[in-house]
Write a protein that holds these residues in place. Structure first.
Motif, PDB file in Angstrom:
ATOM      1  N   ASN A  87       0.838  -1.194   0.000  1.00 36.30           N
ATOM      2  CA  ASN A  87       0.000   0.000   0.000  1.00 36.30           C
ATOM      3  C   ASN A  87       0.873   1.245   0.000  1.00 36.30           C
ATOM      4  OD1 ASN A  87      -2.581  -1.459   0.371  1.00 36.30           O
ATOM      5  ND2 ASN A  87      -1.681  -1.997   2.345  1.00 36.30           N
ATOM      6  N   ILE A  88       0.583   2.147  -0.924  1.00 38.90           N
ATOM      7  CA  ILE A  88       1.346   3.379  -1.083  1.00 38.90           C
ATOM      8  C   ILE A  88       0.381   4.565  -1.031  1.00 38.90           C
ATOM      9  CG2 ILE A  88       2.836   4.723  -2.623  1.00 38.90           C
ATOM     10  CD1 ILE A  88       3.814   2.071  -3.793  1.00 38.90           C
ATOM     11  N   ALA A  89       0.722   5.593  -0.247  1.00 35.76           N
ATOM     12  CA  ALA A  89      -0.092   6.803  -0.169  1.00 35.76           C
ATOM     13  C   ALA A  89       0.658   7.957  -0.823  1.00 35.76           C
ATOM     14  CB  ALA A  89      -0.406   7.140   1.285  1.00 35.76           C
ATOM     15  N   VAL A  90       0.013   8.618  -1.789  1.00 33.95           N
ATOM     16  CA  VAL A  90       0.582   9.786  -2.457  1.00 33.95           C
ATOM     17  C   VAL A  90      -0.267  10.989  -2.078  1.00 33.95           C
ATOM     18  CG1 VAL A  90       1.231  10.830  -4.658  1.00 33.95           C
ATOM     19  CG2 VAL A  90       1.397   8.344  -4.357  1.00 33.95           C
ATOM     20  N   ILE A  91       0.335  11.907  -1.318  1.00 39.39           N
ATOM     21  CA  ILE A  91      -0.398  13.034  -0.729  1.00 39.39           C
ATOM     22  C   ILE A  91       0.118  14.348  -1.300  1.00 39.39           C
ATOM     23  CG2 ILE A  91      -1.008  14.193   1.431  1.00 39.39           C
ATOM     24  CD1 ILE A  91      -2.061  11.334   1.189  1.00 39.39           C
ATOM     25  N   GLY A  92      -0.793  15.285  -1.572  1.00 41.26           N
ATOM     26  CA  GLY A  92      -0.383  16.596  -2.060  1.00 41.26           C
ATOM     27  C   GLY A  92      -1.577  17.430  -2.484  1.00 41.26           C
ATOM     28  N   LYS A  93      -1.395  18.740  -2.507  1.00 43.21           N
ATOM     29  CA  LYS A  93      -2.480  19.642  -2.897  1.00 43.21           C
ATOM     30  C   LYS A  93      -2.801  19.503  -4.376  1.00 43.21           C
ATOM     31  CE  LYS A  93      -1.353  23.032   0.702  1.00 43.21           C
ATOM     32  NZ  LYS A  93      -0.961  24.444   0.997  1.00 43.21           N
ATOM     33  N   LYS A  94      -3.907  20.100  -4.783  1.00 42.22           N
ATOM     34  CA  LYS A  94      -4.313  20.053  -6.186  1.00 42.22           C
ATOM     35  C   LYS A  94      -3.250  20.695  -7.064  1.00 42.22           C
ATOM     36  CE  LYS A  94      -9.347  19.980  -5.648  1.00 42.22           C
ATOM     37  NZ  LYS A  94     -10.622  20.678  -5.926  1.00 42.22           N
ATOM     38  N   GLY A  95      -2.962  20.013  -8.184  1.00 38.47           N
ATOM     39  CA  GLY A  95      -2.053  20.585  -9.164  1.00 38.47           C
ATOM     40  C   GLY A  95      -0.582  20.317  -8.929  1.00 38.47           C
ATOM     41  N   VAL A  96      -0.234  19.583  -7.872  1.00 36.12           N
ATOM     42  CA  VAL A  96       1.192  19.338  -7.624  1.00 36.12           C
ATOM     43  C   VAL A  96       1.745  18.224  -8.509  1.00 36.12           C
ATOM     44  CG1 VAL A  96       1.094  20.157  -5.250  1.00 36.12           C
ATOM     45  CG2 VAL A  96       0.757  17.725  -5.729  1.00 36.12           C
ATOM     46  N   GLY A  97       0.858  17.440  -9.111  1.00 37.54           N
ATOM     47  CA  GLY A  97       1.314  16.383 -10.011  1.00 37.54           C
ATOM     48  C   GLY A  97       1.337  14.995  -9.388  1.00 37.54           C
ATOM     49  N   LYS A  98       0.316  14.685  -8.572  1.00 34.83           N
ATOM     50  CA  LYS A  98       0.258  13.371  -7.923  1.00 34.83           C
ATOM     51  C   LYS A  98       0.072  12.251  -8.938  1.00 34.83           C
ATOM     52  CE  LYS A  98      -3.157  14.512  -5.182  1.00 34.83           C
ATOM     53  NZ  LYS A  98      -3.292  15.936  -5.549  1.00 34.83           N
ATOM     54  N   SER A  99      -0.883  12.439  -9.851  1.00 38.70           N
ATOM     55  CA  SER A  99      -1.159  11.393 -10.844  1.00 38.70           C
ATOM     56  C   SER A  99       0.018  11.176 -11.786  1.00 38.70           C
ATOM     57  CB  SER A  99      -2.407  11.753 -11.658  1.00 38.70           C
ATOM     58  OG  SER A  99      -3.558  11.789 -10.834  1.00 38.70           O
ATOM     59  N   SER A 100       0.645  12.277 -12.209  1.00 43.09           N
ATOM     60  CA  SER A 100       1.789  12.135 -13.107  1.00 43.09           C
ATOM     61  C   SER A 100       2.974  11.495 -12.388  1.00 43.09           C
ATOM     62  CB  SER A 100       2.192  13.488 -13.699  1.00 43.09           C
ATOM     63  OG  SER A 100       2.533  14.413 -12.679  1.00 43.09           O
ATOM     64  N   LEU A 101       3.100  11.728 -11.077  1.00 42.98           N
ATOM     65  CA  LEU A 101       4.159  11.066 -10.312  1.00 42.98           C
ATOM     66  C   LEU A 101       3.921   9.559 -10.258  1.00 42.98           C
ATOM     67  CD1 LEU A 101       6.628  11.007  -8.466  1.00 42.98           C
ATOM     68  CD2 LEU A 101       5.089  11.412  -6.532  1.00 42.98           C
ATOM     69  N   ILE A 102       2.674   9.163 -10.050  1.00 42.76           N
ATOM     70  CA  ILE A 102       2.348   7.733 -10.038  1.00 42.76           C
ATOM     71  C   ILE A 102       2.715   7.093 -11.370  1.00 42.76           C
ATOM     72  CG2 ILE A 102       0.452   6.069  -9.942  1.00 42.76           C
ATOM     73  CD1 ILE A 102      -0.905   7.976  -7.922  1.00 42.76           C
ATOM     74  N   LEU A 124       9.766  17.126  -4.674  1.00 40.08           N
ATOM     75  CA  LEU A 124       9.585  18.496  -5.162  1.00 40.08           C
ATOM     76  C   LEU A 124       9.369  18.410  -6.670  1.00 40.08           C
ATOM     77  CD1 LEU A 124       9.626  21.582  -4.876  1.00 40.08           C
ATOM     78  CD2 LEU A 124      12.129  21.471  -4.977  1.00 40.08           C
ATOM     79  N   ASN A 125       8.113  18.472  -7.088  1.00 40.25           N
ATOM     80  CA  ASN A 125       7.758  18.242  -8.491  1.00 40.25           C
ATOM     81  C   ASN A 125       7.755  19.552  -9.294  1.00 40.25           C
ATOM     82  OD1 ASN A 125       7.026  16.814 -10.754  1.00 40.25           O
ATOM     83  ND2 ASN A 125       4.892  16.526 -10.158  1.00 40.25           N
ATOM     84  N   LYS A 126       7.789  19.390 -10.600  1.00 41.08           N
ATOM     85  CA  LYS A 126       7.689  20.503 -11.555  1.00 41.08           C
ATOM     86  C   LYS A 126       8.843  21.486 -11.435  1.00 41.08           C
ATOM     87  CE  LYS A 126       2.639  20.222 -11.829  1.00 41.08           C
ATOM     88  NZ  LYS A 126       1.370  20.969 -11.860  1.00 41.08           N
ATOM     89  N   ILE A 127      10.049  21.001 -11.261  1.00 35.50           N
ATOM     90  CA  ILE A 127      11.189  21.914 -11.142  1.00 35.50           C
ATOM     91  C   ILE A 127      11.519  22.577 -12.477  1.00 35.50           C
ATOM     92  CG2 ILE A 127      12.161  20.562  -9.246  1.00 35.50           C
ATOM     93  CD1 ILE A 127      14.305  19.582 -11.207  1.00 35.50           C
TER      94      ILE A 127
END
Length: 381
Positions: free
Chosen positions: A36-51, A144-147
């Motif tokens: 089980n993996i939890a990916v947490i973050g505000k809207k627009g940070v790129g959670k789905s693209s990170l997955i 730290l996404n979207k650098i």
């Protein structure tokens, strides 16, 4: 009482297969575990693209199949990769706790890996989410996404923002990445982003490896070559050592069958039995015109007690590489095993190539995992 040669042979075969089974049970991976993996973050940070980045999927190869995404609410999704592997994608851990039922929540205990995704300037409001992840997850990663959004990819700007996040969250490691290539046709050549995405994958795999759960995740990754190499290289190291044990043939066969089970799971998600794996190995005996599997294996592998490290270990590694490379090639092509006639056309060329590859190997190289992965690169499709 005298025994006939046939009776003695059958008795020896029973003893051989019992030894194989005992050793096999000790080393084969337990695929009944959950991940089980939890990916947490505000809207627009790129959670789905990170997955998708972690699964090495892009817009041409979607990460999640239809029917496997449960949307609890617009801000909370549960991605069921299979019945044992689930990824929680949420705005925050508090959102997860408040909106999921008690029964469903129990399915996600424990959470093996928690990933906090941030972007933009440092924001101390993320500290609460990080603390929640620390309380509920075995291992934590901050991304730290979207650098690629900073100053035309100037390294100094990225490092400043990264440093600010370090100070704000008070966490040792932050992975500055870009997942743009996993959400659109845009590609990013930012070397820092690519480097740390690779490091993130490696560090997550190290955690999973320690838990015996690497393949649970790996089978959902679109590019399986690196994992196949790892399975084969580790098997080669094991058989090089086992070549000197008194019951070396049984130990080596157990290692080969365990590697076959892992390769089969990697490509198909199916958990095959020892009997099924032995049937695959028996096909190699048929290729070499041997009707007796035990005699076939004995003829190929080193005799116990050999003192020449290089010749004994390398002989075991050569036949193991030829077998596993053949199986890997067929599974990667979607071929069903055992009993496939294509096996005979692949095994002998792989065997010859393995002999040529290993004939110059030295004893000190037999246990070098990185060296072996590089050595077998041409064998793994």
């Amino acid at each position: 009482m005298l025994h006939t040669r046939l009776e003695i042979r059958n008795r020896n075969e029973i003893s051989f297969f019992e030894a194989v089974e005992n050793q096999f049970q000790e080393i084969v991976q337990d695929f009944s575990k959950t991940l089980n993996i939890a990916v947490i973050g505000k809207k627009g940070v790129g959670k789905s693209s990170l997955i998708n980045a972690l699964l090495k999927r892009n817009h041409q190869n979607p990460g999640i199949e239809a029917g496997t995404c449960i949307e609890v609410n617009p801000d909370l999704k549960i991605l069921k990769l299979d019945k044992r592997v689930k990824i929680i994608e949420s705005l925050g851990f508090d959102n997860f706790q408040e909106n999921i039922s008690h029964l469903t929540r129990e399915l996600f205990k424990p959470i093996d890996i928690g990933i906090l995704v941030v972007n933009g300037d440092a924001d101390d409001s993320y500290q609460q989410q990080l603390d929640a992840l620390k309380n509920h997850c075995d291992s934590i990663f901050v991304v730290l996404n979207k650098i690629d959004n900073w100053d035309g990819l100037e390294p100094s700007s990225v490092e400043k923002v990264r440093g600010d996040w370090h100070n704000t969250l008070k966490i040792e490691t932050i992975y500055p990445i870009s997942t743009s290539r996993y959400q659109s046709k845009t590609t990013s050549d930012h070397q820092l982003a690519l480097q740390h995405l690779y490091l993130l994958r490696q560090d997550i795999e190290n955690v999973l490896d320690a838990k015996g759960k690497t393949l649970l995740m790996a089978r959902h990754i679109s590019q399986k070559k690196s994992h196949a190499k790892n399975i084969i290289a580790k098997a080669l190291i094991s058989v090089a050592i086992q070549a000197f044990l008194p019951e070396n043939i049984a130990y080596i066969t157990a290692t080969q069958t365990a590697a076959l089970v892992s390769l089969y799971y990697l490509y198909t998600g199916q958990i095959i039995s020892l009997k099924y794996a032995i049937a695959i190995l028996s096909d190699f005996a048929a290729v070499e015109n041997h009707k007796d599997f035990v005699l076939f294996i004995s003829s190929l592998l080193p005799s116990a007690g050999l003192v020449n490290i290089e010749s004994s270990g390398i002989k075991a590694m050569t036949i193991t590489l030829a077998m596993l490379s053949t199986v890997n090639s067929l599974l990667a092509s979607g071929v069903t095993l055992p009993g496939n006639q294509r096996l005979q056309f692949k095994f002998r060329p792989y065997k010859k190539r393995a002999e040529d590859t290993f004939k110059t190997l030295k004893a000190r190289q037999l246990g070098d995992l990185r060296f072996l992965k590089n050595t077998i690169e041409p064998f793994v499709v």
